[in-house]
Design a protein around this motif. Sequence first.
Motif, PDB file in Angstrom:
ATOM      1  N   SER A 171      25.968 -41.306 -17.194  1.00  0.00           N
ATOM      2  CA  SER A 171      27.079 -41.603 -18.111  1.00  0.00           C
ATOM      3  C   SER A 171      26.740 -41.172 -19.540  1.00  0.00           C
ATOM      4  N   GLN A 172      25.492 -41.308 -19.939  1.00  0.00           N
ATOM      5  CA  GLN A 172      25.087 -40.856 -21.277  1.00  0.00           C
ATOM      6  C   GLN A 172      25.155 -39.331 -21.368  1.00  0.00           C
ATOM      7  N   ILE A 173      24.726 -38.654 -20.314  1.00  0.00           N
ATOM      8  CA  ILE A 173      24.768 -37.195 -20.302  1.00  0.00           C
ATOM      9  C   ILE A 173      26.212 -36.709 -20.395  1.00  0.00           C
ATOM     10  N   ILE A 174      27.092 -37.343 -19.644  1.00  0.00           N
ATOM     11  CA  ILE A 174      28.510 -36.975 -19.692  1.00  0.00           C
ATOM     12  C   ILE A 174      29.079 -37.232 -21.080  1.00  0.00           C
ATOM     13  N   HIS A 175      28.689 -38.335 -21.695  1.00  0.00           N
ATOM     14  CA  HIS A 175      29.140 -38.641 -23.054  1.00  0.00           C
ATOM     15  C   HIS A 175      28.741 -37.518 -24.015  1.00  0.00           C
ATOM     16  N   PHE A 176      27.503 -37.042 -23.918  1.00  0.00           N
ATOM     17  CA  PHE A 176      27.055 -35.928 -24.759  1.00  0.00           C
ATOM     18  C   PHE A 176      27.869 -34.671 -24.458  1.00  0.00           C
ATOM     19  N   VAL A 194      16.990 -29.874 -18.298  1.00  0.00           N
ATOM     20  CA  VAL A 194      15.788 -29.228 -17.777  1.00  0.00           C
ATOM     21  C   VAL A 194      15.122 -30.201 -16.818  1.00  0.00           C
ATOM     22  N   THR A 195      14.951 -29.763 -15.553  1.00  0.00           N
ATOM     23  CA  THR A 195      14.367 -30.628 -14.529  1.00  0.00           C
ATOM     24  C   THR A 195      12.845 -30.525 -14.552  1.00  0.00           C
ATOM     25  N   LYS A 196      12.185 -31.398 -13.780  1.00  0.00           N
ATOM     26  CA  LYS A 196      10.724 -31.421 -13.763  1.00  0.00           C
ATOM     27  C   LYS A 196      10.123 -30.122 -13.237  1.00  0.00           C
ATOM     28  N   ASP A 197      10.872 -29.400 -12.391  1.00  0.00           N
ATOM     29  CA  ASP A 197      10.358 -28.126 -11.884  1.00  0.00           C
ATOM     30  C   ASP A 197      10.777 -26.937 -12.739  1.00  0.00           C
ATOM     31  N   GLY A 198      11.381 -27.223 -13.899  1.00  0.00           N
ATOM     32  CA  GLY A 198      11.724 -26.172 -14.853  1.00  0.00           C
ATOM     33  C   GLY A 198      13.084 -25.539 -14.675  1.00  0.00           C
ATOM     34  N   HIS A 199      13.846 -25.972 -13.667  1.00  0.00           N
ATOM     35  CA  HIS A 199      15.199 -25.438 -13.514  1.00  0.00           C
ATOM     36  C   HIS A 199      16.076 -25.938 -14.655  1.00  0.00           C
ATOM     37  N   GLU A 200      16.989 -25.094 -15.064  1.00  0.00           N
ATOM     38  CA  GLU A 200      17.894 -25.446 -16.151  1.00  0.00           C
ATOM     39  C   GLU A 200      19.329 -25.454 -15.650  1.00  0.00           C
ATOM     40  N   MET A 216      24.170 -26.780 -28.822  1.00  0.00           N
ATOM     41  CA  MET A 216      23.979 -27.249 -27.472  1.00  0.00           C
ATOM     42  C   MET A 216      22.829 -28.247 -27.479  1.00  0.00           C
ATOM     43  N   LYS A 217      23.068 -29.384 -26.857  1.00  0.00           N
ATOM     44  CA  LYS A 217      22.042 -30.420 -26.757  1.00  0.00           C
ATOM     45  C   LYS A 217      21.165 -30.128 -25.548  1.00  0.00           C
ATOM     46  N   SER A 218      19.863 -30.242 -25.714  1.00  0.00           N
ATOM     47  CA  SER A 218      18.918 -30.015 -24.626  1.00  0.00           C
ATOM     48  C   SER A 218      18.269 -31.339 -24.246  1.00  0.00           C
ATOM     49  N   ILE A 219      18.236 -31.611 -22.945  1.00  0.00           N
ATOM     50  CA  ILE A 219      17.632 -32.849 -22.449  1.00  0.00           C
ATOM     51  C   ILE A 219      16.598 -32.488 -21.388  1.00  0.00           C
ATOM     52  N   ASN A 220      15.349 -32.829 -21.644  1.00  0.00           N
ATOM     53  CA  ASN A 220      14.287 -32.647 -20.669  1.00  0.00           C
ATOM     54  C   ASN A 220      14.233 -33.921 -19.834  1.00  0.00           C
ATOM     55  N   LEU A 221      14.610 -33.826 -18.582  1.00  0.00           N
ATOM     56  CA  LEU A 221      14.719 -35.000 -17.724  1.00  0.00           C
ATOM     57  C   LEU A 221      13.364 -35.611 -17.372  1.00  0.00           C
ATOM     58  N   VAL A 222      12.282 -34.887 -17.606  1.00  0.00           N
ATOM     59  CA  VAL A 222      10.945 -35.436 -17.389  1.00  0.00           C
ATOM     60  C   VAL A 222      10.564 -36.350 -18.556  1.00  0.00           C
ATOM     61  N   LEU A 263      25.779 -28.509 -18.502  1.00  0.00           N
ATOM     62  CA  LEU A 263      26.943 -29.347 -18.250  1.00  0.00           C
ATOM     63  C   LEU A 263      27.867 -29.217 -19.449  1.00  0.00           C
ATOM     64  N   SER A 264      29.120 -28.844 -19.185  1.00  0.00           N
ATOM     65  CA  SER A 264      30.092 -28.714 -20.266  1.00  0.00           C
ATOM     66  C   SER A 264      31.491 -28.931 -19.718  1.00  0.00           C
ATOM     67  N   LEU A 265      32.419 -29.160 -20.608  1.00  0.00           N
ATOM     68  CA  LEU A 265      33.813 -29.318 -20.214  1.00  0.00           C
ATOM     69  C   LEU A 265      34.329 -27.978 -19.705  1.00  0.00           C
ATOM     70  N   VAL A 266      34.881 -27.962 -18.513  1.00  0.00           N
ATOM     71  CA  VAL A 266      35.350 -26.699 -17.955  1.00  0.00           C
ATOM     72  C   VAL A 266      36.735 -26.311 -18.454  1.00  0.00           C
ATOM     73  N   ASP A 267      37.484 -27.241 -18.970  1.00  0.00           N
ATOM     74  CA  ASP A 267      38.809 -26.892 -19.455  1.00  0.00           C
ATOM     75  C   ASP A 267      38.795 -26.456 -20.912  1.00  0.00           C
ATOM     76  N   ASN A 268      37.633 -26.397 -21.497  1.00  0.00           N
ATOM     77  CA  ASN A 268      37.496 -25.986 -22.881  1.00  0.00           C
ATOM     78  C   ASN A 268      36.979 -24.555 -22.898  1.00  0.00           C
ATOM     79  N   PHE A 269      37.867 -23.602 -23.134  1.00  0.00           N
ATOM     80  CA  PHE A 269      37.511 -22.195 -23.061  1.00  0.00           C
ATOM     81  C   PHE A 269      36.378 -21.844 -24.022  1.00  0.00           C
TER      82      PHE A 269
END
Length: 107
Positions: free
Chosen positions: A14-19, A28-34, A1-7, A37-43
């Motif tokens: 579009s880059q996030i969707i590509h990943f 991970v948002t600036k306030d620490g919420h996580e 799983m790729k982790s991206i800290n948005l801060v 994002l993943s493909l929902v049709d991929n069980f």
Amino acid sequence: MKSINLVKEQIDLSQIIHFAEKESVLLVTKDGHEFILSLVDNFETEVETLRNSQAFQSFLDMRMKSQVRIPIEEIEREIEEELKKEGKQQPPNPLLNLSGAGFINGE
């Protein structure tokens, strides 16, 4: 799983969707919420996402420790009563009769 800290990383959607097309992405948002994002049709991806979700695992642990059990017959009765209140009649469905012999019991 790729982790991206948005801060720390300036990245457009579009880059996030590509990943996310290749593997689940933890945002991970600036306030620490996580967020994941993943493909929902991929069980397999969905299973991996839930397996790696601390919140979901905590929920399962809590449910496993709970001593409260509701018999399936009670759930079926509540559903039937609710349908009657709404004036709906549900046709019998052998797959939904979970308390009977057959599907659930493996017979």
